[in-house]
Motif scaffolding. Structure first.
Motif, PDB file in Angstrom:
ATOM      1  N   MET A   1      -3.396   6.393  -0.171  1.00  0.00           N
ATOM      2  CA  MET A   1      -4.197   6.419   1.044  1.00  0.00           C
ATOM      3  C   MET A   1      -4.594   7.865   1.293  1.00  0.00           C
ATOM      4  O   MET A   1      -3.885   8.795   0.905  1.00  0.00           O
ATOM      5  CB  MET A   1      -3.356   5.937   2.229  1.00  0.00           C
TER       6      MET A   1
ATOM      7  N   LEU B   1       0.115   2.518   8.491  1.00  0.00           N
ATOM      8  CA  LEU B   1      -1.089   2.415   7.661  1.00  0.00           C
ATOM      9  C   LEU B   1      -2.247   1.774   8.412  1.00  0.00           C
ATOM     10  O   LEU B   1      -2.983   0.945   7.879  1.00  0.00           O
ATOM     11  CB  LEU B   1      -0.795   1.597   6.396  1.00  0.00           C
TER      12      LEU B   1
ATOM     13  N   GLU C   1      -5.082   9.311   6.990  1.00  0.00           N
ATOM     14  CA  GLU C   1      -4.619   7.976   7.406  1.00  0.00           C
ATOM     15  C   GLU C   1      -3.172   8.023   7.904  1.00  0.00           C
ATOM     16  O   GLU C   1      -2.699   7.106   8.564  1.00  0.00           O
ATOM     17  CB  GLU C   1      -4.676   6.980   6.234  1.00  0.00           C
TER      18      GLU C   1
ATOM     19  N   GLN D   1      -2.053  -0.335  10.719  1.00  0.00           N
ATOM     20  CA  GLN D   1      -1.726  -1.674  11.203  1.00  0.00           C
ATOM     21  C   GLN D   1      -0.742  -1.579  12.374  1.00  0.00           C
ATOM     22  O   GLN D   1       0.062  -0.655  12.429  1.00  0.00           O
ATOM     23  CB  GLN D   1      -1.136  -2.518  10.059  1.00  0.00           C
TER      24      GLN D   1
ATOM     25  N   VAL E   1       0.837  -1.207   0.000  1.00  0.00           N
ATOM     26  CA  VAL E   1       0.000   0.000   0.000  1.00  0.00           C
ATOM     27  C   VAL E   1       0.875   1.261   0.000  1.00  0.00           C
ATOM     28  O   VAL E   1       0.454   2.319  -0.445  1.00  0.00           O
ATOM     29  CB  VAL E   1      -0.970  -0.023   1.206  1.00  0.00           C
TER      30      VAL E   1
ATOM     31  N   PRO F   1       0.022   8.892  10.026  1.00  0.00           N
ATOM     32  CA  PRO F   1       0.208   9.233  11.451  1.00  0.00           C
ATOM     33  C   PRO F   1       0.627  10.684  11.670  1.00  0.00           C
ATOM     34  O   PRO F   1       0.249  11.297  12.670  1.00  0.00           O
ATOM     35  CB  PRO F   1       1.311   8.277  11.896  1.00  0.00           C
TER      36      PRO F   1
ATOM     37  N   ASP G   1       2.184   2.433  14.669  1.00  0.00           N
ATOM     38  CA  ASP G   1       1.182   2.299  13.614  1.00  0.00           C
ATOM     39  C   ASP G   1       1.814   2.460  12.241  1.00  0.00           C
ATOM     40  O   ASP G   1       2.616   3.352  12.012  1.00  0.00           O
ATOM     41  CB  ASP G   1       0.116   3.390  13.829  1.00  0.00           C
TER      42      ASP G   1
ATOM     43  N   ARG H   1      -9.139  -5.185  -0.801  1.00  0.00           N
ATOM     44  CA  ARG H   1      -8.171  -4.489  -1.650  1.00  0.00           C
ATOM     45  C   ARG H   1      -6.768  -5.063  -1.452  1.00  0.00           C
ATOM     46  O   ARG H   1      -6.041  -5.333  -2.424  1.00  0.00           O
ATOM     47  CB  ARG H   1      -8.184  -2.986  -1.334  1.00  0.00           C
ATOM     48  N   ASP H   2      -6.401  -5.292  -0.181  1.00  0.00           N
ATOM     49  CA  ASP H   2      -5.037  -5.769   0.068  1.00  0.00           C
ATOM     50  C   ASP H   2      -4.837  -7.195  -0.456  1.00  0.00           C
ATOM     51  O   ASP H   2      -3.767  -7.535  -0.970  1.00  0.00           O
ATOM     52  CB  ASP H   2      -4.703  -5.681   1.561  1.00  0.00           C
TER      53      ASP H   2
ATOM     54  N   MET I   1      -5.861  -9.121  11.439  1.00  0.00           N
ATOM     55  CA  MET I   1      -6.313  -9.059  10.049  1.00  0.00           C
ATOM     56  C   MET I   1      -6.202 -10.438   9.423  1.00  0.00           C
ATOM     57  O   MET I   1      -5.456 -11.289   9.893  1.00  0.00           O
ATOM     58  CB  MET I   1      -5.437  -8.079   9.255  1.00  0.00           C
TER      59      MET I   1
ATOM     60  N   VAL J   1      -0.848   1.707  -4.996  1.00  0.00           N
ATOM     61  CA  VAL J   1      -1.946   2.414  -4.339  1.00  0.00           C
ATOM     62  C   VAL J   1      -1.637   3.899  -4.404  1.00  0.00           C
ATOM     63  O   VAL J   1      -0.637   4.357  -3.851  1.00  0.00           O
ATOM     64  CB  VAL J   1      -2.100   1.959  -2.870  1.00  0.00           C
TER      65      VAL J   1
ATOM     66  N   LEU K   1      -4.237  -6.834  -4.097  1.00  0.00           N
ATOM     67  CA  LEU K   1      -2.843  -6.450  -4.380  1.00  0.00           C
ATOM     68  C   LEU K   1      -1.939  -7.680  -4.376  1.00  0.00           C
ATOM     69  O   LEU K   1      -1.093  -7.860  -5.250  1.00  0.00           O
ATOM     70  CB  LEU K   1      -2.328  -5.456  -3.325  1.00  0.00           C
TER      71      LEU K   1
END
Lengths: 222, 118
Positions: free
Chosen positions: B63, A209, B67, A211, A41, B69, A207, B44-45, A177, B60, B48
């Motif tokens: 995001m 993304l 999202e 996760q 991602v 941090p 953290d 989605r993941d 997950m 991607v 991928l």
């Protein structure tokens, strides 16, 4: 053109045997280059910033966990050597990076020419080092990619090369997950239970993304 | 390539790129689809990873900003406060698109996407 598409579709739909983990990662490295070691991602341009962030999150905890006597560190599943040279500096000793993906090791060798760092291509999870020869084993987001016999073999090999009293330093994705064929999400408790010879503790998480990445460290029983 | 993707994916449970507005010229820079697990049955993941297993590189872009941090810790932004951006960021996938793609490459992409969604 339609025939070509249909032929390919048929090929993709045929049940395939799961490819070995090393083959999958070789192919992934070929497709994505160094970015293959990140969560896909992340966009390609984020490679350096993600690596920097990981160092900022993780290295202070590693520094706290070291006792100053460590001289040999194993970077298990080192990929393209994002951390290996820095790890050698942190222990003022030697870091040995191993990975089954040839492309990653070639990249790692181009990035680091210091005598304090060496890299080896390994077959699956076998570690080409003697028993009790390593003071620290660093494993960063690697075990999630191993399952079944490969995971069991990795655990045994890590415990074999780590000297009694040596430090095992794990960084793993502990998000709740659903995984896929080549990645398994496990809880911190699962990782604690994997290494009965090491007094691991779930210390800190950050953290990525959305996760949860956990840092789990401890010393091997004497 | 764009037109072939549009045709091939028209019957699949994906959200395809919007058509360009009248009087505008599309850059055709990224061909992005939205993968909604509730509709496709695949996240989605997982999509991928499925494409990667077929040796097809995907990405991607991107995001949503909340999202990240940095924006959460610096400004207190929460993804849930920007539900549309969050949804797109969590569902979007960029498929290969380039003038260098050969017709067979495009067939590979189309076949892999179709196989994952059947």
């Amino acid at each position: 053109m339609i025939g070509s598409f249909l032929n390919r579709l048929t090929g993709f739909l045929l049940p395939k045997r799961k490819v070995p983990a090393s083959t999958y990662w070789e192919q992934r490295a070929e497709t994505y280059g160094n970015r293959a070691v990140l969560n896909l991602v992340h966009p390609p341009e984020a490679y350096d910033s993600i690596t920097r962030k990981q160092k900022e999150e993780i290295f202070p905890l590693l520094a706290k966990s070291l006792n100053g006597s460590e001289r040999i560190l194993l970077d298990f599943g080192c990929g393209p050597g994002r951390f290996t040279a820095d790890l050698a500096k942190m222990i003022s000793g030697k870091a040995i990076g191993i990975d089954p993906v040839q492309k990653f090791i070639e990249e790692a060798r181009t990035r680091s020419l210091q005598a304090e760092v060496e890299y080896h291509v390994t077959q699956e999870t076998g570690i080409p080092l003697p028993d009790h020869s390593v003071d620290v084993v660093w494993v960063c987001l690697v075990l999630g990619g191993l399952q079944g016999a490969l995971l069991a073999s990795a655990v045994l090999e890590i415990e074999r090369v780590l000297r009694p009293g040596g430090l095992l330093f794990l960084i793993e994705n502990t998000s709740e997950m659903k995984g896929h064929a080549h990645w398994t999400f496990r809880s911190a408790e699962d990782y604690l239970a994997l290494f009965p010879k090491v007094t691991l503790q779930d210390g800190h998480s950050y953290d990525d993304l959305g996760q949860r990445i956990s840092i789990i460290a401890g010393r091997k029983l004497s | 390539v764009w037109a072939r993707y549009d045709d091939a994916f028209a019957g699949l449970p994906l959200t395809l790129p919007s058509a360009p507005e009248t009087g505008t010229r599309h850059a055709r820079h990224l061909y992005t689809v939205l993968v909604d697990e509730k509709v496709t049955g695949i996240s989605r993941d997982a999509f991928l990873e499925g494409m990667t297993e077929h040796a097809i590189g995907v990405g991607v872009h991107y995001m949503s900003i909340p999202e990240h941090p940095y924006y959460q810790s610096t400004y207190g932004w929460k993804p849930e406060d920007y539900p549309n951006a969050m949804l797109v960021g969590r569902q979007t996938v960029s498929l290969p698109i380039s003038a260098k793609l050969l017709p067979d490459d495009v067939d590979d992409v189309m076949a892999a996407v179709t196989a994952l969604l059947l």
